[in-house]
Design a protein around this motif. Structure first.
Motif, short mmCIF file in Angstrom:
data_model
loop_
_atom_site.label_atom_id
_atom_site.label_comp_id
_atom_site.label_asym_id
_atom_site.label_seq_id
_atom_site.Cartn_x
_atom_site.Cartn_y
_atom_site.Cartn_z
N UNK A 1 -0.72 -6.22 0.96
CA UNK A 1 -1.98 -6.00 1.69
C UNK A 1 -2.07 -6.84 2.97
N UNK A 2 -1.16 -7.79 3.14
CA UNK A 2 -1.14 -8.62 4.35
C UNK A 2 -0.08 -8.15 5.34
N UNK A 3 0.39 -6.93 5.18
CA UNK A 3 1.39 -6.35 6.08
C UNK A 3 0.86 -5.04 6.64
N UNK A 4 1.64 -4.44 7.52
CA UNK A 4 1.25 -3.14 8.08
C UNK A 4 1.25 -2.03 7.02
N UNK A 5 1.79 -2.31 5.84
CA UNK A 5 1.80 -1.32 4.75
C UNK A 5 0.43 -1.18 4.08
N UNK A 6 -0.52 -2.07 4.39
CA UNK A 6 -1.84 -2.01 3.75
C UNK A 6 -2.54 -0.67 3.94
N UNK A 7 -2.20 0.04 5.02
CA UNK A 7 -2.84 1.35 5.27
C UNK A 7 -2.47 2.36 4.19
N UNK A 8 -1.39 2.11 3.45
CA UNK A 8 -0.95 3.04 2.42
C UNK A 8 -1.53 2.72 1.05
N UNK A 9 -2.16 1.56 0.92
CA UNK A 9 -2.79 1.19 -0.35
C UNK A 9 -4.05 2.00 -0.55
N UNK A 10 -4.46 2.12 -1.79
CA UNK A 10 -5.72 2.79 -2.10
C UNK A 10 -6.84 1.86 -1.64
N UNK B 1 15.05 -1.05 0.73
CA UNK B 1 14.57 0.32 0.81
C UNK B 1 13.99 0.54 2.20
N UNK B 2 14.07 1.78 2.66
CA UNK B 2 13.48 2.09 3.96
C UNK B 2 11.99 2.29 3.78
N UNK B 3 11.25 2.16 4.85
CA UNK B 3 9.79 2.20 4.77
C UNK B 3 9.24 3.47 4.11
N UNK B 4 9.76 4.67 4.42
CA UNK B 4 9.21 5.86 3.74
C UNK B 4 9.36 5.80 2.21
N UNK B 5 10.46 5.23 1.75
CA UNK B 5 10.63 5.08 0.30
C UNK B 5 9.69 4.03 -0.27
N UNK B 6 9.42 3.00 0.52
CA UNK B 6 8.47 1.97 0.08
C UNK B 6 7.06 2.56 -0.01
N UNK B 7 6.72 3.42 0.93
CA UNK B 7 5.41 4.09 0.90
C UNK B 7 5.30 4.96 -0.36
N UNK B 8 6.38 5.62 -0.74
CA UNK B 8 6.38 6.42 -1.98
C UNK B 8 6.13 5.53 -3.20
N UNK B 9 6.71 4.34 -3.20
CA UNK B 9 6.49 3.40 -4.30
C UNK B 9 5.03 2.94 -4.34
N UNK B 10 4.43 2.79 -3.18
CA UNK B 10 3.02 2.42 -3.12
C UNK B 10 2.17 3.56 -3.68
N UNK B 11 2.46 4.78 -3.25
CA UNK B 11 1.70 5.94 -3.73
C UNK B 11 1.86 6.14 -5.24
N UNK B 12 3.01 5.74 -5.79
CA UNK B 12 3.27 5.87 -7.23
C UNK B 12 2.75 4.66 -8.01
N UNK B 13 2.10 3.73 -7.33
CA UNK B 13 1.53 2.50 -7.92
C UNK B 13 2.58 1.56 -8.50
N UNK B 14 3.83 1.71 -8.07
CA UNK B 14 4.85 0.74 -8.44
C UNK B 14 4.60 -0.54 -7.65
N UNK B 15 4.18 -0.35 -6.40
CA UNK B 15 3.78 -1.46 -5.53
C UNK B 15 2.28 -1.33 -5.33
N UNK B 16 1.56 -2.42 -5.59
CA UNK B 16 0.10 -2.39 -5.45
C UNK B 16 -0.36 -3.72 -4.87
N UNK B 17 -1.68 -3.90 -4.77
CA UNK B 17 -2.23 -5.16 -4.26
C UNK B 17 -1.55 -6.34 -4.96
N UNK B 18 -1.17 -7.31 -4.18
CA UNK B 18 -0.57 -8.52 -4.73
C UNK B 18 0.94 -8.49 -4.84
N UNK B 19 1.56 -7.32 -4.70
CA UNK B 19 3.02 -7.24 -4.77
C UNK B 19 3.61 -7.90 -3.53
N UNK B 20 4.59 -8.75 -3.73
CA UNK B 20 5.25 -9.44 -2.62
C UNK B 20 6.28 -8.52 -1.98
#
Length: 184
Positions: free
Chosen positions: A54-63, A22-41
């Motif tokens: 949470x150990x990647x640059x995507x951590x800024x999108x987590x709650x 998936x491209x990063x914008x779609x991954x961010x949508x999955x984070x916002x929808x809580x499909x991907x959350x803390x601990x997801x690889x």
């Protein structure tokens, strides 16, 4: 997929399966929808191995207002260990109930041979899994991924061990107890 697309492609883990690319914008949508959350690889090209989101640059999108879930060793595991031994505990409860209802050992043995009180063990397993799932949720874990599996206890125990990054000890104990009850 072109080289530029493959570099921007992300993969993520869901229920023990690799999903993506998936491209990063779609991954961010999955984070916002809580499909991907803390601990997801997650993984993308250039990573040496799978990393927690949470150990990647995507951590800024987590709650970031909510703390990450408690790790497995910080969660009170009393209920899950009771659940691990639930097949044996339930079997003894069935004997106790059969003895109390039938008043003698012969009647209780016949009732047990006919599996008249199987629902006691089933109810015990489901109740313990239900309350343990609640405990996990209050520890901050996203239990939506395996909530429906509390009815199938070994699957629930396996998924719980993976979600809390614990070993499979209580899953294995449940299987052994279940087999012991079957052969008795």
């Amino acid at each position: 997929m072109s080289e530029a697309q493959s570099e921007a492609a992300w993969f993520y883990e869901e229920n023990g399966q690799r999903k993506g690319p998936v491209v990063e914008p779609d991954l961010v949508k999955l984070i916002k929808a809580s499909v991907i959350s803390h601990g997801t690889a997650v993984w993308k090209q250039g990573f040496p191995d799978w990393l927690s989101v949470e150990n990647t640059e995507l951590r800024v999108h987590l709650d970031n207002t909510a703390p990450p879930p408690l790790s497995g060793e910080k969660i009170n595991n009393t209920l899950v260990w009771l659940l691990a031994f639930a097949p044996l505990i339930g079997y003894f409860l069935e004997w106790f109930i059969a003895g109390a209802i039938h008043g003698n050992q012969v009647g209780a043995a016949i009732a047990m041979a006919d599996s008249k009180y199987w629902f006691v063990t089933l109810g015990l397993n489901i109740a313990l899994a239900f309350f343990d799932e609640r405990r996990l949720k209050s520890a901050g874990h996203n239990t939506e991924k395996f909530k429906g599996w509390i009815w199938l206890v070994p699957v629930y125990l396996y998924q719980r061990a993976k979600a809390t990054k614990q070993n499979l000890a209580y899953f294995i104990v449940w299987i052994v107890c279940f087999v012991l009850v079957l052969i008795s």
